[in-house]
Motif scaffolding. Structure first.
Motif, PDB file in Angstrom:
ATOM      1  N   PRO A  54      -4.320  -5.276   0.316  1.00  0.00           N
ATOM      2  CA  PRO A  54      -3.436  -5.486   1.958  1.00  0.00           C
ATOM      3  C   PRO A  54      -1.916  -4.806   1.386  1.00  0.00           C
ATOM      4  O   PRO A  54      -1.726  -4.608   1.863  1.00  0.00           O
ATOM      5  N   GLU A  55      -1.584  -5.623   0.320  1.00  0.00           N
ATOM      6  CA  GLU A  55       0.122  -5.077   0.181  1.00  0.00           C
ATOM      7  C   GLU A  55       0.043  -3.359  -0.056  1.00  0.00           C
ATOM      8  O   GLU A  55       1.549  -2.953   0.631  1.00  0.00           O
ATOM      9  N   ILE A  56      -0.635  -2.782  -0.429  1.00  0.00           N
ATOM     10  CA  ILE A  56      -1.641  -1.991  -0.924  1.00  0.00           C
ATOM     11  C   ILE A  56      -1.071  -0.620   0.813  1.00  0.00           C
ATOM     12  O   ILE A  56      -0.702   0.712   0.803  1.00  0.00           O
ATOM     13  N   LEU A  57      -2.537  -0.963   1.336  1.00  0.00           N
ATOM     14  CA  LEU A  57      -2.670  -0.965   2.564  1.00  0.00           C
ATOM     15  C   LEU A  57      -1.465  -0.934   3.361  1.00  0.00           C
ATOM     16  O   LEU A  57      -0.907   0.167   4.682  1.00  0.00           O
ATOM     17  N   SER A  58      -1.045  -1.834   3.240  1.00  0.00           N
ATOM     18  CA  SER A  58       0.025  -2.224   4.070  1.00  0.00           C
ATOM     19  C   SER A  58       1.438  -0.970   3.819  1.00  0.00           C
ATOM     20  O   SER A  58       2.421  -0.782   5.010  1.00  0.00           O
ATOM     21  N   SER A  59       2.077  -1.502   2.998  1.00  0.00           N
ATOM     22  CA  SER A  59       3.214  -0.198   2.107  1.00  0.00           C
ATOM     23  C   SER A  59       2.832   0.837   1.391  1.00  0.00           C
ATOM     24  O   SER A  59       3.033  -0.009  -0.130  1.00  0.00           O
ATOM     25  N   PRO A  60       2.454   1.629   1.078  1.00  0.00           N
ATOM     26  CA  PRO A  60       1.955   2.529   0.251  1.00  0.00           C
ATOM     27  C   PRO A  60       3.092   3.420  -0.722  1.00  0.00           C
ATOM     28  O   PRO A  60       4.009   3.290   0.474  1.00  0.00           O
ATOM     29  N   ASP A  61       3.478   3.786  -1.129  1.00  0.00           N
ATOM     30  CA  ASP A  61       4.792   4.831  -1.449  1.00  0.00           C
ATOM     31  C   ASP A  61       4.192   5.893  -1.253  1.00  0.00           C
ATOM     32  O   ASP A  61       4.820   6.956  -1.289  1.00  0.00           O
ATOM     33  N   TYR A  62       2.829   6.109  -2.170  1.00  0.00           N
ATOM     34  CA  TYR A  62       2.446   7.690  -1.142  1.00  0.00           C
ATOM     35  C   TYR A  62       0.827   7.344  -0.506  1.00  0.00           C
ATOM     36  O   TYR A  62       0.208   6.416  -0.876  1.00  0.00           O
ATOM     37  N   ILE A  63       0.497   8.525  -0.333  1.00  0.00           N
ATOM     38  CA  ILE A  63      -0.458   8.463   0.164  1.00  0.00           C
ATOM     39  C   ILE A  63      -1.268   9.906  -0.379  1.00  0.00           C
ATOM     40  O   ILE A  63      -0.345  11.081  -0.069  1.00  0.00           O
ATOM     41  N   GLY A  64      -2.544   9.808  -0.198  1.00  0.00           N
ATOM     42  CA  GLY A  64      -3.435  11.305   0.065  1.00  0.00           C
ATOM     43  C   GLY A  64      -5.109  11.353   0.327  1.00  0.00           C
ATOM     44  O   GLY A  64      -5.300  10.868   0.915  1.00  0.00           O
ATOM     45  N   HIS A  65      -5.552  12.892   0.096  1.00  0.00           N
ATOM     46  CA  HIS A  65      -6.806  12.567   0.622  1.00  0.00           C
ATOM     47  C   HIS A  65      -7.785  13.498  -0.315  1.00  0.00           C
ATOM     48  O   HIS A  65      -6.832  15.072  -0.584  1.00  0.00           O
ATOM     49  N   ASN A  66      -8.480  12.800  -1.141  1.00  0.00           N
ATOM     50  CA  ASN A  66      -9.454  13.825  -1.922  1.00  0.00           C
ATOM     51  C   ASN A  66      -9.933  14.690  -1.375  1.00  0.00           C
ATOM     52  O   ASN A  66     -10.645  14.869  -0.221  1.00  0.00           O
ATOM     53  N   PRO A  67      -9.987  16.095  -1.749  1.00  0.00           N
ATOM     54  CA  PRO A  67     -10.605  16.999  -0.851  1.00  0.00           C
ATOM     55  C   PRO A  67     -12.316  16.987  -1.147  1.00  0.00           C
ATOM     56  O   PRO A  67     -12.697  18.343  -0.987  1.00  0.00           O
ATOM     57  N   LYS A  68     -12.513  16.704  -1.925  1.00  0.00           N
ATOM     58  CA  LYS A  68     -14.002  16.710  -2.098  1.00  0.00           C
ATOM     59  C   LYS A  68     -14.699  15.635  -1.342  1.00  0.00           C
ATOM     60  O   LYS A  68     -15.498  15.250  -1.535  1.00  0.00           O
ATOM     61  N   GLU A  69     -13.936  14.830  -0.957  1.00  0.00           N
ATOM     62  CA  GLU A  69     -14.412  12.965   0.068  1.00  0.00           C
ATOM     63  C   GLU A  69     -14.123  13.734   1.729  1.00  0.00           C
ATOM     64  O   GLU A  69     -12.872  13.435   1.106  1.00  0.00           O
ATOM     65  N   SER A  70     -14.538  13.518   2.260  1.00  0.00           N
ATOM     66  CA  SER A  70     -13.992  13.949   3.676  1.00  0.00           C
ATOM     67  C   SER A  70     -14.050  13.080   4.190  1.00  0.00           C
ATOM     68  O   SER A  70     -14.796  11.624   3.817  1.00  0.00           O
ATOM     69  N   ASP A  71     -13.653  12.887   5.599  1.00  0.00           N
ATOM     70  CA  ASP A  71     -12.574  11.371   6.019  1.00  0.00           C
ATOM     71  C   ASP A  71     -12.585  10.116   5.148  1.00  0.00           C
ATOM     72  O   ASP A  71     -12.788   8.742   4.732  1.00  0.00           O
ATOM     73  N   SER A  72     -11.779  10.784   3.769  1.00  0.00           N
ATOM     74  CA  SER A  72     -11.582   9.938   2.390  1.00  0.00           C
ATOM     75  C   SER A  72      -9.419   9.463   2.260  1.00  0.00           C
ATOM     76  O   SER A  72      -9.324  10.693   3.201  1.00  0.00           O
ATOM     77  N   VAL A  73      -9.154   7.843   2.457  1.00  0.00           N
ATOM     78  CA  VAL A  73      -7.332   8.164   1.781  1.00  0.00           C
ATOM     79  C   VAL A  73      -7.357   7.714   0.611  1.00  0.00           C
ATOM     80  O   VAL A  73      -8.103   6.350   0.552  1.00  0.00           O
ATOM     81  N   GLU A  74      -5.971   7.969   0.213  1.00  0.00           N
ATOM     82  CA  GLU A  74      -6.204   7.818  -1.361  1.00  0.00           C
ATOM     83  C   GLU A  74      -5.026   7.111  -1.239  1.00  0.00           C
ATOM     84  O   GLU A  74      -4.025   7.731  -0.320  1.00  0.00           O
ATOM     85  N   PHE A  75      -4.351   5.397  -1.056  1.00  0.00           N
ATOM     86  CA  PHE A  75      -3.362   5.071  -1.464  1.00  0.00           C
ATOM     87  C   PHE A  75      -2.742   4.466  -2.126  1.00  0.00           C
ATOM     88  O   PHE A  75      -3.536   3.683  -3.070  1.00  0.00           O
ATOM     89  N   VAL A  76      -1.157   4.718  -2.748  1.00  0.00           N
ATOM     90  CA  VAL A  76      -1.405   4.374  -4.136  1.00  0.00           C
ATOM     91  C   VAL A  76       0.171   3.681  -3.919  1.00  0.00           C
ATOM     92  O   VAL A  76       1.512   3.867  -3.010  1.00  0.00           O
ATOM     93  N   LYS A  77       0.283   2.590  -4.700  1.00  0.00           N
ATOM     94  CA  LYS A  77       1.842   1.956  -4.792  1.00  0.00           C
ATOM     95  C   LYS A  77       2.203   1.935  -6.523  1.00  0.00           C
ATOM     96  O   LYS A  77       0.889   1.375  -7.240  1.00  0.00           O
ATOM     97  N   VAL A  78       3.678   1.721  -6.165  1.00  0.00           N
ATOM     98  CA  VAL A  78       3.966   2.027  -8.118  1.00  0.00           C
ATOM     99  C   VAL A  78       4.663   0.271  -8.170  1.00  0.00           C
ATOM    100  O   VAL A  78       5.278  -0.048  -7.275  1.00  0.00           O
ATOM    101  N   TYR A  79       3.837  -0.158  -9.020  1.00  0.00           N
ATOM    102  CA  TYR A  79       4.234  -1.317  -9.193  1.00  0.00           C
ATOM    103  C   TYR A  79       4.987  -0.744 -10.538  1.00  0.00           C
ATOM    104  O   TYR A  79       5.303  -0.305 -11.075  1.00  0.00           O
ATOM    105  N   GLU A  80       4.183  -1.713 -12.603  1.00  0.00           N
ATOM    106  CA  GLU A  80       5.096  -1.144 -13.295  1.00  0.00           C
ATOM    107  C   GLU A  80       3.754  -0.604 -13.653  1.00  0.00           C
ATOM    108  O   GLU A  80       4.471   0.546 -14.368  1.00  0.00           O
ATOM    109  N   GLY A  81       2.659  -0.275 -13.112  1.00  0.00           N
ATOM    110  CA  GLY A  81       1.880   1.004 -13.244  1.00  0.00           C
ATOM    111  C   GLY A  81       1.328   1.655 -11.902  1.00  0.00           C
ATOM    112  O   GLY A  81       1.866   0.392 -11.052  1.00  0.00           O
ATOM    113  N   ASN A  82       0.083   2.608 -11.798  1.00  0.00           N
ATOM    114  CA  ASN A  82       0.347   2.781 -10.269  1.00  0.00           C
ATOM    115  C   ASN A  82      -1.405   2.428  -9.631  1.00  0.00           C
ATOM    116  O   ASN A  82      -2.006   2.433 -10.584  1.00  0.00           O
TER     117      ASN A  82
END
Length: 121
Positions: A54-82
């Protein structure tokens, strides 16, 4: 699986469509009990962090889209790891759901930023 087993973990907003160049319907993002089984099988090292979704979805550091997957979203949060949360649209039932959750390396993160696949928020 019944839709009653789903629980809300986030909200998809129009800003994300603008950043990813998509037209996914805005609204709640759900998680199913099947996600836990998926993570146990495919990404067991990330099981202790599942509560961060829930925290990653509410405040991601990065957002993107996998070009091989239509209607998909990638949310990335940077902690000690990503950590990445992958969300997909279930076309049949008309809702967004968490499809996967895993860590990505610094190299993969940087490559996806450089290629434009991920955008900084």
């Amino acid at each position: 699986m019944s839709e009653n087993n789903l629980f809300r973990v986030g909200e998809y907003i129009e800003k994300y469509n603008l950043l990813t160049g998509q037209s996914i319907p805005c609204g709640s993002i759900f998680q199913s009990p099947g996600l836990l089984r998926h993570i146990e099988k495919r990404h067991p090292e990330n099981l202790p962090q599942i509560g961060l979704i829930p925290e990653i979805l509410s405040s991601p550091d990065y957002i993107g889209h996998n070009p091989k997957e239509s209607d998909s979203v990638e949310f990335v949060k940077v902690y000690e790891g990503n950590l990445m949360v992958c969300v997909k649209l279930d076309h049949r039932k008309g809702y967004l759901f968490v499809a996967s959750f895993f860590s990505i390396s610094e190299g993969k993160l940087n490559n996806r930023i450089k290629s434009g696949r991920l955008k900084h928020l």
